[in-house]
Design a protein around this motif. Structure first.
Motif, PDB file in Angstrom:
ATOM      1  N   ILE A 217       0.738  -1.409  -0.279  1.00  0.00           N
ATOM      2  CA  ILE A 217      -0.686   0.030  -0.001  1.00  0.00           C
ATOM      3  C   ILE A 217       0.905   1.272  -0.370  1.00  0.00           C
ATOM      4  O   ILE A 217       0.387   2.048  -0.607  1.00  0.00           O
ATOM      5  CB  ILE A 217      -0.722  -0.277   1.223  1.00  0.00           C
ATOM      6  CG1 ILE A 217      -2.288  -1.328   1.357  1.00  0.00           C
ATOM      7  CG2 ILE A 217      -2.239   1.460   0.839  1.00  0.00           C
ATOM      8  CD1 ILE A 217      -2.863  -0.870  -0.075  1.00  0.00           C
ATOM      9  N   ASN A 218       2.316   0.938   0.322  1.00  0.00           N
ATOM     10  CA  ASN A 218       3.214   2.526   0.726  1.00  0.00           C
ATOM     11  C   ASN A 218       4.338   2.627  -0.762  1.00  0.00           C
ATOM     12  O   ASN A 218       4.615   3.344  -0.593  1.00  0.00           O
ATOM     13  CB  ASN A 218       3.714   2.615   2.053  1.00  0.00           C
ATOM     14  CG  ASN A 218       2.927   2.452   3.590  1.00  0.00           C
ATOM     15  OD1 ASN A 218       2.138   3.498   3.361  1.00  0.00           O
ATOM     16  ND2 ASN A 218       3.516   1.904   4.435  1.00  0.00           N
ATOM     17  N   LEU A 266      -8.235   5.301  -4.899  1.00  0.00           N
ATOM     18  CA  LEU A 266      -6.640   5.116  -4.022  1.00  0.00           C
ATOM     19  C   LEU A 266      -5.388   5.854  -4.441  1.00  0.00           C
ATOM     20  O   LEU A 266      -4.971   6.884  -4.097  1.00  0.00           O
ATOM     21  CB  LEU A 266      -6.285   3.814  -3.817  1.00  0.00           C
ATOM     22  CG  LEU A 266      -4.455   3.206  -3.857  1.00  0.00           C
ATOM     23  CD1 LEU A 266      -4.097   3.544  -1.982  1.00  0.00           C
ATOM     24  CD2 LEU A 266      -4.278   1.678  -4.171  1.00  0.00           C
ATOM     25  N   GLU A 267      -5.335   6.783  -6.112  1.00  0.00           N
ATOM     26  CA  GLU A 267      -4.049   6.831  -6.793  1.00  0.00           C
ATOM     27  C   GLU A 267      -4.337   8.736  -6.926  1.00  0.00           C
ATOM     28  O   GLU A 267      -3.219   9.073  -6.130  1.00  0.00           O
ATOM     29  CB  GLU A 267      -4.744   6.567  -8.394  1.00  0.00           C
ATOM     30  CG  GLU A 267      -4.037   5.082  -8.456  1.00  0.00           C
ATOM     31  CD  GLU A 267      -3.902   5.054 -10.504  1.00  0.00           C
ATOM     32  OE1 GLU A 267      -3.065   4.663 -10.809  1.00  0.00           O
ATOM     33  OE2 GLU A 267      -5.198   5.981 -10.528  1.00  0.00           O
ATOM     34  N   CYS A 270      -3.049   9.234  -3.063  1.00  0.00           N
ATOM     35  CA  CYS A 270      -1.764   9.381  -2.799  1.00  0.00           C
ATOM     36  C   CYS A 270      -0.909  10.209  -3.830  1.00  0.00           C
ATOM     37  O   CYS A 270      -0.193  11.632  -3.085  1.00  0.00           O
ATOM     38  CB  CYS A 270      -1.162   8.151  -4.408  1.00  0.00           C
ATOM     39  SG  CYS A 270      -1.365   6.353  -3.339  1.00  0.00           S
ATOM     40  N   GLU A 273      -0.886  13.531  -1.130  1.00  0.00           N
ATOM     41  CA  GLU A 273       0.331  13.807   0.144  1.00  0.00           C
ATOM     42  C   GLU A 273       0.728  14.779  -0.202  1.00  0.00           C
ATOM     43  O   GLU A 273       1.507  15.502  -1.377  1.00  0.00           O
ATOM     44  CB  GLU A 273       0.684  12.176   0.053  1.00  0.00           C
ATOM     45  CG  GLU A 273      -0.143  11.093   0.336  1.00  0.00           C
ATOM     46  CD  GLU A 273       0.156   9.593   0.160  1.00  0.00           C
ATOM     47  OE1 GLU A 273      -0.010   8.795   0.980  1.00  0.00           O
ATOM     48  OE2 GLU A 273       1.311   9.560  -0.391  1.00  0.00           O
ATOM     49  N   ALA A 282       3.853  11.490   2.255  1.00  0.00           N
ATOM     50  CA  ALA A 282       4.529  10.257   1.794  1.00  0.00           C
ATOM     51  C   ALA A 282       5.029   9.293   2.550  1.00  0.00           C
ATOM     52  O   ALA A 282       6.109  10.513   2.794  1.00  0.00           O
ATOM     53  CB  ALA A 282       3.943  10.910   0.247  1.00  0.00           C
ATOM     54  N   PRO A 283       4.834   8.326   2.404  1.00  0.00           N
ATOM     55  CA  PRO A 283       3.298   7.748   2.313  1.00  0.00           C
ATOM     56  C   PRO A 283       3.133   7.888   3.126  1.00  0.00           C
ATOM     57  O   PRO A 283       3.148   7.355   4.378  1.00  0.00           O
ATOM     58  CB  PRO A 283       3.919   5.930   1.316  1.00  0.00           C
ATOM     59  CG  PRO A 283       5.522   5.695   2.886  1.00  0.00           C
ATOM     60  CD  PRO A 283       5.977   7.162   2.692  1.00  0.00           C
ATOM     61  N   ARG A 288      -4.107   6.132   2.960  1.00  0.00           N
ATOM     62  CA  ARG A 288      -4.406   5.271   1.402  1.00  0.00           C
ATOM     63  C   ARG A 288      -5.150   3.514   1.915  1.00  0.00           C
ATOM     64  O   ARG A 288      -5.760   3.867   0.268  1.00  0.00           O
ATOM     65  CB  ARG A 288      -2.547   4.956   0.612  1.00  0.00           C
ATOM     66  CG  ARG A 288      -1.700   5.965   0.596  1.00  0.00           C
ATOM     67  CD  ARG A 288      -0.290   5.347   0.474  1.00  0.00           C
ATOM     68  NE  ARG A 288       0.096   5.820  -0.357  1.00  0.00           N
ATOM     69  CZ  ARG A 288       1.760   6.356  -1.052  1.00  0.00           C
ATOM     70  NH1 ARG A 288       1.983   5.010  -2.067  1.00  0.00           N
ATOM     71  NH2 ARG A 288       2.266   6.683  -1.237  1.00  0.00           N
ATOM     72  N   SER A 383     -10.482  13.150  -3.783  1.00  0.00           N
ATOM     73  CA  SER A 383     -10.371  11.544  -3.531  1.00  0.00           C
ATOM     74  C   SER A 383     -11.703  11.397  -4.518  1.00  0.00           C
ATOM     75  O   SER A 383     -11.529  10.498  -5.365  1.00  0.00           O
ATOM     76  CB  SER A 383      -9.025  11.173  -2.715  1.00  0.00           C
ATOM     77  OG  SER A 383      -7.716  11.767  -2.599  1.00  0.00           O
TER      78      SER A 383
END
Length: 481
Positions: A217-218, A266-267, A270, A273, A282-283, A288, A383
């Motif tokens: 995920i990170n 999700l994108e 990211c 961040e 980030a991350p 996320r 998001s």
């Protein structure tokens, strides 16, 4: 896609401790090679404070070589041939050549020490990690084409994928993790083996699965990693709520693909961040993972309405419960579980603002309910807009800009981050002449509600409101004083 350095790793700068250690082992008559991830990272222009070495020396011989040179050493991994040590800022592991045999029903290997470097490399997970630098000569040893696969952005196993994954099923999770971290594609035979053997991940401990999932995920490309898990069936056993998002579209296609929507969220999360000095560096795993899981309540709440529409009433609340349950199963810590579940629970709250506008009281409650998750909630909410309707997207963005501006204005006036009643428990007991007990709690909640609804009061006004409230309570007759 993987980006490699044009220079040979043999001319790339190596930490001095690498060549120093190589000379020490050579002087003692032993082989030593830098191996695995640190060698791969030389081609990627990255360095790590954690260095892995392999040697023909057994653990006792390794200790004899490093005892005086290291700042400290430990023998926790001795039964697996590993001696750990620290030198300056580096954490180092030196492991005797191994040729492991696994019990098919267990993750734990039966250790058999090997006799040469090439056999040791064969047992490693992927070709990009099955490279070594002999020391101190800096000769590159790459019997399985790791450099070639790095250039191609391809993930392959040194031997047959089915044998590799049977030996250690966690390697399937690592494949998805590398897809996320490095942006590589898995070779067709690797994908085929993952699909056929996905169920074997169930013999791996929840903690080890959690650690790989967190790294995935990170990673730089988490969508790739998640999609690989889902397409191979691995997620059915690790994170089943996510593949369940692949709802069948109704015949009129009147609602979006929830799975692809979640990957897009999700994108986009990211991308929102911040750097290390910002509000959400980030991350950020909590942001996320909440973005990935925010709609997992939809399958259980989906209803086809008589009008032909589709509804997902209360999917935020249901999703928060499902997310917390899954994270507990994966042995996440309580603070992380609370943060992610809270974000999932609150991700729909903003839409009432966009539709009808909020009073200052509603804005205060939004901030209070979000608590320390407010900055993450800002990013998650933004998001969650994936509509292709540009006017709708612009309208939602404008509305959220307005909400953030109002939060900032109120925060400057009222210290929203730490909303408290205008009187504390000691004040309440003194003013009402009562002892500690449930009545104090009721009075505190009344004052907190007043603070939320009307903003801060002067002390005199707060005392007046408290006395007015107290006059209407049965305890005011004196039986608790």
């Amino acid at each position: 896609m993987v980006h490699l350095l044009e220079d040979s790793p043999l001319t790339a700068p190596l930490p001095a401790v690498v060549t120093e250690l190589g000379r020490l082992f050579a002087d003692a008559g032993h082989e030593l090679s830098l191996v695995g991830g640190p060698v791969r990272d030389l081609f990627l222009g990255r360095s790590s404070p954690d260095l892995d070495f392999t040697t023909d020396a057994d653990p006792d011989q390794t200790i004899a070589v490093i005892r005086r040179w290291s700042d400290a050493f430990w023998e926790i991994g001795r039964e697996f041939g590993t001696i750990g040590l620290r030198k300056a800022s580096f954490t180092i592991e030196v492991t005797t050549y191994r040729a492991e045999v696994y019990d098919p029903s267990s993750r734990k290997p039966v250790v058999a020490f090997g006799t040469n470097l090439e056999d040791d490399l064969l047992r490693r997970d992927f070709t990009i990690n099955a490279m070594a630098l002999r020391l101190p000569s800096l000769e590159l040893v790459d019997p399985y084409g790791g450099v070639k696969d790095l250039h191609a952005g391809l993930l392959r196993t040194p031997g047959a994928p089915s044998s590799s994954f049977s030996d250690d099923p966690l390697r399937m999770m690592r494949a998805a993790r590398f897809a996320s971290q490095l942006g590589v594609e898995v070779a067709p035979e690797v994908r085929e083996a993952m699909t056929a053997m996905a169920e074997r991940i169930t013999i791996i401990s929840a903690e080890r699965v959690r650690d790989e999932l967190t790294k995935l995920i990170n990673g730089a490309h988490p969508r790739r990693g998640v999609d690989l898990m889902v397409s191979t069936g691995l997620a059915d056993h690790v994170l089943p709520e996510v593949p369940a998002l692949r709802l069948e579209l109704d015949e009129h296609h009147r609602h979006k693909d929830v799975y692809q929507h979640s990957l897009t969220v999700l994108e986009q999360a990211c991308a929102l961040e911040t750097d290390d000095d910002g509000a959400v560096p980030a991350p950020d795993f909590a942001l996320r993972f909440a973005a990935l899981m925010h709609d997992v309540g939809k399958p259980a709440t989906r209803r086809f309405e008589p009008t032909g529409g589709v509804s997902f009433r209360h999917h935020d609340v249901v999703g928060a419960k499902l997310t917390a349950k899954r994270m507990k199963t994966l042995r996440f810590d309580n603070d992380t579980i609370k943060a992610v579940a809270r974000l999932v629970e609150l991700h729909m709250r903003f839409y009432g603002y966009g539709e009808a506008g909020w009073t200052d009281s509603a804005v205060r409650r939004y901030v209070s309910d979000a608590g320390p998750q407010l900055e993450r909630l800002h990013r998650l909410t933004r998001s969650d807009v994936t509509t292709r309707n540009r006017r709708k997207a612009e309208r939602l963005a404008f509305a959220y800009d307005d909400l953030e501006n109002r939060i900032a204005a109120l925060a400057e006036q009222e210290e929203l981050a730490s909303i408290r009643p205008d009187l504390d428990g000691e004040d309440i007991m003194k003013l009402l002449g009562i002892r500690p007990g449930p009545v104090v709690g009721r009075a505190y909640r009344f004052l907190l509600e007043e603070r939320m609804e009307h903003g801060p009061h002067t002390r005199e006004a707060a005392e007046s409101k408290l006395h007015a409230w107290w006059a209407g309570q049965p305890e005011a007759a004196g039986d608790e004083s």
